[in-house]
Design an enzyme around this catalytic site. Structure first.
Site, short mmCIF file in Angstrom:
data_model
loop_
_atom_site.label_atom_id
_atom_site.label_comp_id
_atom_site.label_asym_id
_atom_site.label_seq_id
_atom_site.Cartn_x
_atom_site.Cartn_y
_atom_site.Cartn_z
N TRP A 106 36.71 122.52 84.00
CA TRP A 106 36.61 122.24 85.43
C TRP A 106 36.00 123.40 86.21
O TRP A 106 35.19 123.18 87.12
CB TRP A 106 37.99 121.86 85.98
CG TRP A 106 38.47 120.59 85.36
CD1 TRP A 106 39.52 120.41 84.52
CD2 TRP A 106 37.85 119.29 85.49
NE1 TRP A 106 39.61 119.11 84.13
CE2 TRP A 106 38.61 118.39 84.69
CE3 TRP A 106 36.75 118.82 86.19
CZ2 TRP A 106 38.28 117.04 84.59
CZ3 TRP A 106 36.43 117.47 86.09
CH2 TRP A 106 37.18 116.59 85.30
N ASP A 175 41.08 126.08 92.77
CA ASP A 175 41.34 124.69 92.43
C ASP A 175 42.73 124.66 91.82
O ASP A 175 42.95 125.10 90.70
CB ASP A 175 40.29 124.22 91.41
CG ASP A 175 40.58 122.81 90.89
OD1 ASP A 175 41.62 122.22 91.27
OD2 ASP A 175 39.77 122.31 90.07
N LYS A 199 48.00 114.50 90.06
CA LYS A 199 48.74 115.20 89.00
C LYS A 199 50.21 115.35 89.40
O LYS A 199 51.09 114.78 88.78
CB LYS A 199 48.14 116.59 88.76
CG LYS A 199 46.62 116.62 88.67
CD LYS A 199 46.11 116.04 87.37
CE LYS A 199 44.61 116.27 87.24
NZ LYS A 199 44.04 115.73 86.00
#
Length: 373
Positions: A106, A175, A199
């Site tokens: 990511w 992030d 999540k």
């Protein structure tokens, strides 16, 4: 008569399990929220009722994370991937650069996207394998960078930072999609935090952005209006129609976390759950092989191979199938790395983790010998 369904434990990396209390509350209010005769799905985002929903969600998030007054909170669309673009479009100085700490899929994707808008400095050379966070002495930070970017937890490879990087005054961007609200965090150390909801904090469709006020209002001219932090803060995340139902669900999750002890309790549970699984891996004499080095192991996403370090695909397939037969689903590793991935977000209970741990020990006892075809 209500239809019966098979009870499962969802170890998915995202969209992930939601607390049952939250789902039950949402179900109760689904057709008739607050005796209005309509669902939140049908509610105007500019109504007084939704204004209370979004305001309560923000206030509870501020309480949970102890967000200072000089930080704005946004509830946006576009996911974490949208913020790959929004961050440089809002924060990268004209002709400037940004530092990216790349520790997994990511952060690598974020860096690649940022290259469209300015110069990207890689803080350390590309890793051959994403299984550790290099020692800080190996980092090369630019004191003139517009910001320093990192991903707090890499869901694909199972790498997590155990401390906040020191950037010596350069704004820190994080992030935090997959480990936000799992432990207390000092917000003052960050310039900007963003997190996709799917999540630990709700259903897919909402992205939280927490941004310090002095970083707002510097977007480049080509920044799309929906990603312009100044415009969105000026309209309280209501410049366009926001993901109203997702914000409602997220608000219920915030209340659930507060009811169950806040971030200190979430952290305590997280350590207990992840330690339970890592202890089995470490004591398996190589039957289970952890893929991430000590000190960089994720509490959220535990990645492993079965049989040996390279993995035995036949055993791993059996593991997923036999776990599924016991109602434990979504344990297959990401397609990029294979193997097994166990995601232990806030909604996964200690009892559910113990059930998986028991299965892992039984599976080892059953197959810790050559497979006969």
């Amino acid at each position: 008569m209500a239809q019966e369904f098979k009870k499962v434990v969802n170890f998915a990396p995202g969209p992930a399990k939601l607390p049952e209390e939250v789902l039950e509350q949402a179900q109760k209010e689904f057709l008739n929220y607050g005796n209005l005769g309509i669902s939140v799905m049908e509610m105007s985002h500019r109504s007084a009722e939704f204004t209370k929903i979004i305001s309560d969600a923000e206030n509870n998030l501020r309480d949970l994370l102890d967000i200072p007054d000089n930080y704005k909170v946004l509830f946006l669309q576009g996911g974490g991937t949208g913020q790959f673009s929004a961050v440089p479009l809002n924060l990268m100085k004209d002709g400037g650069s940004a530092d990216y700490i790349i520790t997994g899929t990511w952060s690598a994707k974020a860096a690649k996207e940022a290259e469209k808008y300015g110069k990207v400095n890689h803080v350390f050379p590309k890793l051959d394998t994403y299984n550790t966070i290099p020692c800080r002495t190996e980092w090369n930070l630019d004191p003139q960078a517009s910001y320093v970017y990192y991903c707090a937890n890499e869901t694909v490879h199972g790498v997590e930072f155990d401390e906040i990087p020191e950037t010596h005054g350069v704004p820190l961007v994080c992030d935090m999609s997959s480990n936000i609200l799992t432990k207390p965090v000092d917000i003052k150390k960050f310039g900007l935090i963003y997190a996709g909801a799917q999540k630990n904090i709700g259903c897919a469709g909402v992205t939280i952005v927490i941004v310090r006020e002095d970083l707002i209002g510097k977007a480049c001219p080509r920044c799309p209006v929906v990603f312009d932090y100044k415009i969105q803060t000026g309209m309280n995340s209501l410049y366009n129609t926001p993901p109203t139902y997702g914000i409602y669900i997220m608000g219920l999750v915030f209340k659930w976390i507060k009811k169950h002890g806040g971030l200190e309790e979430m952290n305590k549970r997280s350590v207990m759950k992840s330690s339970l699984i890592y202890d089995i891996i470490d004591s398996s004499n190589g039957f289970y092989s952890g893929k991430v080095k000590q000190g960089s192991r994720s509490r959220m996403n535990i990645t492993l191979r079965i049989g040996n370090e390279s993995g035995n695909e036949e055993l791993e397939k059996r593991f997923v199938e036999e776990a599924g037969a016991r109602g434990m689903i979504q344990l297959k590793g990401h397609r990029i790395v294979g193997g097994i991935r166990i995601s232990l977000y806030n909604a996964i209970t200690l009892e559910e983790t113990k059930a998986l741990a028991d299965f892992m020990m039984e599976f080892q006892d059953k197959y810790n010998k050559p497979i006969r075809h």
